[in-house]
Design a protein around this motif. Sequence first.
Motif, mmCIF file in Angstrom:
data_model
loop_
_atom_site.group_PDB
_atom_site.id
_atom_site.type_symbol
_atom_site.label_atom_id
_atom_site.label_comp_id
_atom_site.label_asym_id
_atom_site.label_seq_id
_atom_site.Cartn_x
_atom_site.Cartn_y
_atom_site.Cartn_z
ATOM 1 N N SER A 1 0.830 -1.196 0.000
ATOM 2 C CA SER A 1 0.000 0.000 0.000
ATOM 3 C C SER A 1 0.865 1.246 0.000
ATOM 4 O O SER A 1 1.882 1.314 0.702
ATOM 5 C CB SER A 1 -0.902 0.007 1.235
ATOM 6 N N PRO A 2 0.492 2.274 -0.771
ATOM 7 C CA PRO A 2 1.227 3.552 -0.737
ATOM 8 C C PRO A 2 1.297 4.168 0.656
ATOM 9 O O PRO A 2 2.185 4.979 0.931
ATOM 10 C CB PRO A 2 0.422 4.442 -1.692
ATOM 11 N N LEU A 3 0.385 3.771 1.543
ATOM 12 C CA LEU A 3 0.439 4.273 2.914
ATOM 13 C C LEU A 3 1.728 3.873 3.621
ATOM 14 O O LEU A 3 2.184 4.542 4.546
ATOM 15 C CB LEU A 3 -0.752 3.736 3.719
ATOM 16 N N ASP B 1 15.864 1.331 -3.582
ATOM 17 C CA ASP B 1 15.136 1.749 -2.391
ATOM 18 C C ASP B 1 14.139 0.662 -1.984
ATOM 19 O O ASP B 1 13.793 -0.202 -2.806
ATOM 20 C CB ASP B 1 14.376 3.050 -2.661
ATOM 21 N N PRO B 2 13.628 0.683 -0.738
ATOM 22 C CA PRO B 2 12.572 -0.255 -0.366
ATOM 23 C C PRO B 2 11.391 -0.127 -1.322
ATOM 24 O O PRO B 2 10.868 0.977 -1.523
ATOM 25 C CB PRO B 2 12.188 0.189 1.056
ATOM 26 N N PRO B 3 10.971 -1.224 -1.966
ATOM 27 C CA PRO B 3 9.945 -1.114 -3.014
ATOM 28 C C PRO B 3 8.521 -0.955 -2.496
ATOM 29 O O PRO B 3 7.618 -0.664 -3.283
ATOM 30 C CB PRO B 3 10.091 -2.447 -3.762
ATOM 31 N N ASN B 4 8.289 -1.115 -1.198
ATOM 32 C CA ASN B 4 6.942 -1.074 -0.646
ATOM 33 C C ASN B 4 6.188 0.179 -1.078
ATOM 34 O O ASN B 4 6.653 1.293 -0.855
ATOM 35 C CB ASN B 4 6.987 -1.107 0.889
ATOM 36 N N GLY B 5 5.032 -0.018 -1.675
ATOM 37 C CA GLY B 5 4.173 1.103 -2.029
ATOM 38 C C GLY B 5 4.566 1.880 -3.256
ATOM 39 O O GLY B 5 3.870 2.805 -3.664
ATOM 40 N N HIS B 6 5.697 1.528 -3.873
ATOM 41 C CA HIS B 6 6.156 2.224 -5.066
ATOM 42 C C HIS B 6 6.102 1.285 -6.265
ATOM 43 O O HIS B 6 6.038 0.069 -6.121
ATOM 44 C CB HIS B 6 7.605 2.701 -4.893
ATOM 45 N N HIS B 7 6.150 1.897 -7.457
ATOM 46 C CA HIS B 7 6.331 1.102 -8.657
ATOM 47 C C HIS B 7 7.761 0.585 -8.641
ATOM 48 O O HIS B 7 8.722 1.361 -8.672
ATOM 49 C CB HIS B 7 6.088 1.957 -9.899
ATOM 50 N N THR C 1 11.934 -9.807 -11.996
ATOM 51 C CA THR C 1 11.141 -10.688 -11.153
ATOM 52 C C THR C 1 10.950 -9.946 -9.834
ATOM 53 O O THR C 1 11.351 -8.789 -9.695
ATOM 54 C CB THR C 1 11.848 -12.033 -10.908
ATOM 55 N N HIS C 2 10.348 -10.618 -8.870
ATOM 56 C CA HIS C 2 10.091 -9.952 -7.588
ATOM 57 C C HIS C 2 11.387 -9.518 -6.915
ATOM 58 O O HIS C 2 11.437 -8.469 -6.257
ATOM 59 C CB HIS C 2 9.310 -10.895 -6.663
ATOM 60 N N LEU D 1 20.352 -5.893 -10.244
ATOM 61 C CA LEU D 1 19.968 -5.594 -8.870
ATOM 62 C C LEU D 1 19.284 -6.824 -8.297
ATOM 63 O O LEU D 1 18.330 -7.346 -8.882
ATOM 64 C CB LEU D 1 19.025 -4.391 -8.819
ATOM 65 N N LEU D 2 19.764 -7.288 -7.165
ATOM 66 C CA LEU D 2 19.233 -8.502 -6.554
ATOM 67 C C LEU D 2 18.900 -8.233 -5.093
ATOM 68 O O LEU D 2 19.760 -7.801 -4.315
ATOM 69 C CB LEU D 2 20.257 -9.642 -6.652
ATOM 70 N N PHE D 3 17.639 -8.452 -4.727
ATOM 71 C CA PHE D 3 17.260 -8.428 -3.316
ATOM 72 C C PHE D 3 17.543 -9.807 -2.735
ATOM 73 O O PHE D 3 17.098 -10.822 -3.276
ATOM 74 C CB PHE D 3 15.785 -8.054 -3.157
ATOM 75 N N LEU D 4 18.282 -9.836 -1.621
ATOM 76 C CA LEU D 4 18.849 -11.082 -1.123
ATOM 77 C C LEU D 4 17.951 -11.826 -0.138
ATOM 78 O O LEU D 4 18.267 -12.950 0.242
ATOM 79 C CB LEU D 4 20.208 -10.797 -0.465
ATOM 80 N N ASN D 5 16.867 -11.195 0.293
ATOM 81 C CA ASN D 5 15.948 -11.896 1.184
ATOM 82 C C ASN D 5 14.518 -11.558 0.808
ATOM 83 O O ASN D 5 14.239 -10.611 0.065
ATOM 84 C CB ASN D 5 16.229 -11.536 2.652
ATOM 85 N N SER D 6 13.583 -12.344 1.298
ATOM 86 C CA SER D 6 12.178 -12.179 0.912
ATOM 87 C C SER D 6 11.599 -10.856 1.394
ATOM 88 O O SER D 6 10.670 -10.317 0.790
ATOM 89 C CB SER D 6 11.345 -13.346 1.459
ATOM 90 N N GLU D 7 12.135 -10.312 2.491
ATOM 91 C CA GLU D 7 11.643 -9.026 3.000
ATOM 92 C C GLU D 7 12.186 -7.850 2.197
ATOM 93 O O GLU D 7 11.789 -6.712 2.413
ATOM 94 C CB GLU D 7 12.043 -8.860 4.471
ATOM 95 N N GLN D 8 13.126 -8.105 1.289
ATOM 96 C CA GLN D 8 13.736 -7.094 0.423
ATOM 97 C C GLN D 8 14.427 -5.992 1.228
ATOM 98 O O GLN D 8 14.395 -4.816 0.876
ATOM 99 C CB GLN D 8 12.703 -6.498 -0.528
ATOM 100 N N THR D 9 15.076 -6.379 2.327
ATOM 101 C CA THR D 9 15.828 -5.417 3.129
ATOM 102 C C THR D 9 17.324 -5.486 2.845
ATOM 103 O O THR D 9 18.053 -4.549 3.152
ATOM 104 C CB THR D 9 15.590 -5.666 4.638
#
Length: 476
Positions: free
Chosen positions: A259-261, A291-297, A375-376, A408-416
Motif C-alpha cells: 500500500s502507498p500508505l 530503495d525499499p519497493p513497498n508502495g512504489h512502482h 522478477t520480484h 539488482l538482486l534483493f537477497l531476502n524475501s523481506e527485500q531489506t
Amino acid sequence: NPASMFGHTLLRFSKKERPELLDYVVAFLAAVDPNDSPPVYTWRGITGGYLGYFEIEKFSQSIGLYNNAESRDLWEYKIPLNQHQRLILTYHLWELIQDVGFKYYFFNQNCSTLLLSLLEVAAPEWTLTEGLPFFVLPMETLKYIHNQSEGLELINLRRSLQSQLEYKISKLTQAEKNLFIQMKSNIQELKDNSENKKLLNLLIDYWHIQNYRAQTNLPAPQKELMNTTLSLRAKHGQSKSTNHKKDDVYISEAQINDSPLYSHNPRRISVGHRKNNISASASMGLHRLDDPPNGHHEFAYIEYLGIETSYDYKSDSFEIDQITVIDITSLEQFTTTFPRLSWNISSHWSKKGHFWMKNKSRHNLNGAVGISRQTHNLIATIFIGAQLLTTTSNFKSYISPYTSARILLFLNSEQTLFSQINYTEYMTNNTSFAETELKLGHHINLNASLVLDYNISKRHRQKKDKELGLSLVYRF
C-alpha cells in the motif's frame, strides 16, 4: 510508468444504492493548452501559468483514463468522515465548481494540496495543510489524512488492464503464448483458432488496451483484427461456467506492505566517507531502484532536484560535485508477447570533468533505450545511449555514446538486503572509459539504509582507479 509514481489524487462520492461505476469523482486539474510543447508545459506548470479547477466526472471515466488508457493501478481508501462533515464538504465543493479557479503549481498547489484544503474545510481539526513541504505528492496526501484522522481503510485495489493481461498471459503455456502472438497479428491465424475462447478473451483485453491508447483511432489493419476478434468471441455467447477466482484475487487483494500508505518518504539525504573525502548529498525525491519497493512502482526510477557535495579533509577543500535536475528510468518487461523497450533520460551539471575533457565542468543531457527483465527479487537491464556534454567555460558541445548494464538482486524475501552491479562504458575521441560500481546495502527500515560501495574505473591505457565508500541514507 513514471507518471504513476507521481500519481494523482481523486475523491469519490459513493451511495449504497448506486453502482460504483456511476459514482462521481472530484479532482483538481490544470487547464492545459494541448498545443503547448513539453518545455512550455513544464515551465507554465512550475510558474503557475495554468489555471486549476475542480472537475466532476463519473468514476467509470476515471477508470477508463487511468486504469485502461494509462495503465495505472487505482488504490481506493475510505475516508472517515461523518454525515455532517460529508455535507459540509459537498456544500463547499458546490461553491468551488461555480467558475472558481486557482493558479496551478506542479510543486505546491496541485491535485494533492487542493484536496487536502478541501477536506480541511469539512474536518478543520485535521490541520492537513499545516507545515506542508514545498512539493506534495499524492502518496503523501494519503499519509497526512491517515495520520490526522482515525485512519484510512483500504477498500479496493483496481489493477490496470495491462497488469491484469500480463498476469493472465504469464499463466499460459509457451505454446499458448506463441499462438496468442500469432492471433493478435494475423487475421487468418485468428480465424483458424476461432474456437479458442480462452485466447479470444485475452485478445479482447489486449485490443481494449490498444484502442484506449489510440483514442479509438486504431489503424485499419488493427481495427479489422479487433472487430474480427469481437465477432468471433460473440458467436460463443456467454460462458456458462467461468473460472475467474484466481484473477479476481489478483485484481482486488492488496498486500498490506504494497500500500502507498506504507511507502518510504520521498526526500533523501546521505552522508558517507570515501578515500580522503566526506560526502553529503540530498534530493527532493522520489524513488531509486534499490530503495525499499513497498508502495512504489518497483521498476521505475525518478530523482529530481538533487545535489552532491564533498569535503577533502587532507586539502581542506569543499566542492559541489553534481547538481541533478531530473533523472528518470522506466523499465518495461521485455517479452516475446510484449517486446517493449525501457528508457532513461537525465539532466545534470557536474563539476567533475569527463574522462577526456581535462576536468572541465559541464552539463550532461543523457538519453538511452534498452531492454530489461524483472522478477520480484531481480532486475536486469542493458541500455545503449548517448550523452550531450556542454562545457560551462566555453559552451562547446560533444556527444559521447555509452552502454550500460545493471543487475539488482534483493537477497531476502523481506527485500531489506540488496546487492547491485552497475557497469558503464563511454566511447569518445577514439578512447574509452569503463566504470564498474558494486553495491551491498541494508534497509534498516523504510526510511534508513546503510550502503557499502566499491567503484572501479579504467581509462584507456591507464591503471585502474579503485574507491571504497560507506554511506548512510535517510529519507524524510
